[in-house]
Design a protein around this motif. Sequence first.
Motif, PDB file in Angstrom:
ATOM      1  N   UNK A 178      -9.816-111.624-100.217  1.00  0.00           N
ATOM      2  CA  UNK A 178      -9.918-110.857-101.324  1.00  0.00           C
ATOM      3  C   UNK A 178      -9.083-109.290-100.714  1.00  0.00           C
ATOM      4  N   UNK A 179      -9.222-109.509 -99.400  1.00  0.00           N
ATOM      5  CA  UNK A 179      -7.660-108.663 -99.456  1.00  0.00           C
ATOM      6  C   UNK A 179      -6.283-108.464 -98.962  1.00  0.00           C
ATOM      7  N   UNK A 180      -5.622-108.940 -99.955  1.00  0.00           N
ATOM      8  CA  UNK A 180      -4.352-109.481 -98.821  1.00  0.00           C
ATOM      9  C   UNK A 180      -3.226-108.760 -99.379  1.00  0.00           C
ATOM     10  N   UNK A 181      -3.818-107.457 -99.673  1.00  0.00           N
ATOM     11  CA  UNK A 181      -2.722-106.254 -99.875  1.00  0.00           C
ATOM     12  C   UNK A 181      -3.134-105.941-101.444  1.00  0.00           C
ATOM     13  N   UNK A 182      -3.493-106.374-102.516  1.00  0.00           N
ATOM     14  CA  UNK A 182      -3.376-106.264-103.589  1.00  0.00           C
ATOM     15  C   UNK A 182      -4.502-105.255-103.745  1.00  0.00           C
ATOM     16  N   UNK A 183      -4.390-103.826-104.345  1.00  0.00           N
ATOM     17  CA  UNK A 183      -5.679-103.298-104.250  1.00  0.00           C
ATOM     18  C   UNK A 183      -7.081-103.938-105.203  1.00  0.00           C
ATOM     19  N   UNK A 184      -7.871-103.031-104.788  1.00  0.00           N
ATOM     20  CA  UNK A 184      -9.916-103.643-105.199  1.00  0.00           C
ATOM     21  C   UNK A 184      -9.530-102.487-107.028  1.00  0.00           C
ATOM     22  N   UNK A 185      -8.729-102.661-108.106  1.00  0.00           N
ATOM     23  CA  UNK A 185      -9.100-102.047-109.108  1.00  0.00           C
ATOM     24  C   UNK A 185     -10.769-101.516-109.152  1.00  0.00           C
ATOM     25  N   UNK A 186     -11.535-102.868-109.115  1.00  0.00           N
ATOM     26  CA  UNK A 186     -12.854-102.333-109.109  1.00  0.00           C
ATOM     27  C   UNK A 186     -13.710-101.368-108.716  1.00  0.00           C
ATOM     28  N   UNK A 187     -13.982-100.941-107.876  1.00  0.00           N
ATOM     29  CA  UNK A 187     -13.938-100.481-106.465  1.00  0.00           C
ATOM     30  C   UNK A 187     -12.944 -99.542-106.515  1.00  0.00           C
ATOM     31  N   UNK A 188     -11.552 -99.040-107.560  1.00  0.00           N
ATOM     32  CA  UNK A 188     -10.703 -97.923-107.434  1.00  0.00           C
ATOM     33  C   UNK A 188     -11.825 -96.968-109.262  1.00  0.00           C
ATOM     34  N   UNK A 189     -12.282 -97.865-109.246  1.00  0.00           N
ATOM     35  CA  UNK A 189     -12.821 -97.152-111.300  1.00  0.00           C
ATOM     36  C   UNK A 189     -13.685 -96.777-110.753  1.00  0.00           C
ATOM     37  N   UNK A 190     -14.626 -97.501-109.811  1.00  0.00           N
ATOM     38  CA  UNK A 190     -16.435 -96.648-110.234  1.00  0.00           C
ATOM     39  C   UNK A 190     -16.983 -98.105-110.853  1.00  0.00           C
ATOM     40  N   UNK A 191     -16.468 -98.924-111.194  1.00  0.00           N
ATOM     41  CA  UNK A 191     -17.512 -99.976-111.724  1.00  0.00           C
ATOM     42  C   UNK A 191     -18.545-100.295-110.616  1.00  0.00           C
TER      43      UNK A 191
END
Length: 267
Positions: A178-191
């Motif tokens: 799940x952490x292969x270099x792609x940003x985790x948008x859910x965490x960054x956007x506060x969902x």
Amino acid sequence: MGKLIGGLLGLFSGGFFYALIGIAVGHLFDRSLKQAMGFNSAEKRELMQQSFFETTFRVMGHIAKADGRICKFEIAQADAIFAQLGLTPERRRFAIERFKEGGSESFQLENAIERFLATCGDQPLMRQMILEALIAMALADDDLDSAEQDVLSTVAQLLGMSGAQFERLLQMAQAQRRFDGRTNSGYQQGHGRDEQSALDAAYQALGVSEDVNNKDLKKAYRKLMSEHHPDKLIAQGMPEDMVRIATEKSQEISAAYELIGKHRGLA
């Protein structure tokens, strides 16, 4: 040299009887030194790297055949892995030959792992790394069926690992993807739901629980990074082209740790 020094020290300390004891102790020292020097020799490392490479792709072919046949999709997946590793044309041909051997009816998994252990079995990290490499390859299509998991579980057992150790490595590998270099948008956007899901995966990727303290969290992270350090792995017998798998895993581990650090407000 060990026997000579041990014998002389024993002779001067207590006579003939002690000299015999000194020679015996010196013999053990000489044997240990010889084994250590043999492990560090270029020839020994080359043998280990060859065994690691051959075994990995033989077992990879066996895993592809786990459901009874090797389909076009699995061949394409193998080609993608060869490309990902950046194999030279010669190494690629060699890997394909080993892959086909592993998929043949005559292939015996137990014998393949036994040969690997004869060369690399005295290095626990190499036993772990070959299993991690096989798990990573099996997860390349994000679909691990029961037949493939059964083969991986058998490999772990043959390598001397318990069922609990295998399950832990598998769960960590699945979470690390799940952490292969792609940003985790859910965490960054506060969902909220996405944030918690990402954090759960991050803790699992590091093999720790959510209530771990910061000191033990950092300790677990540093241990994983040390285990997957390219120079260390090459020195211990991992082929250079296959170190890419460990390098990618270290990037995933770093991304997971960074996510937890942001959540905890760590510097």
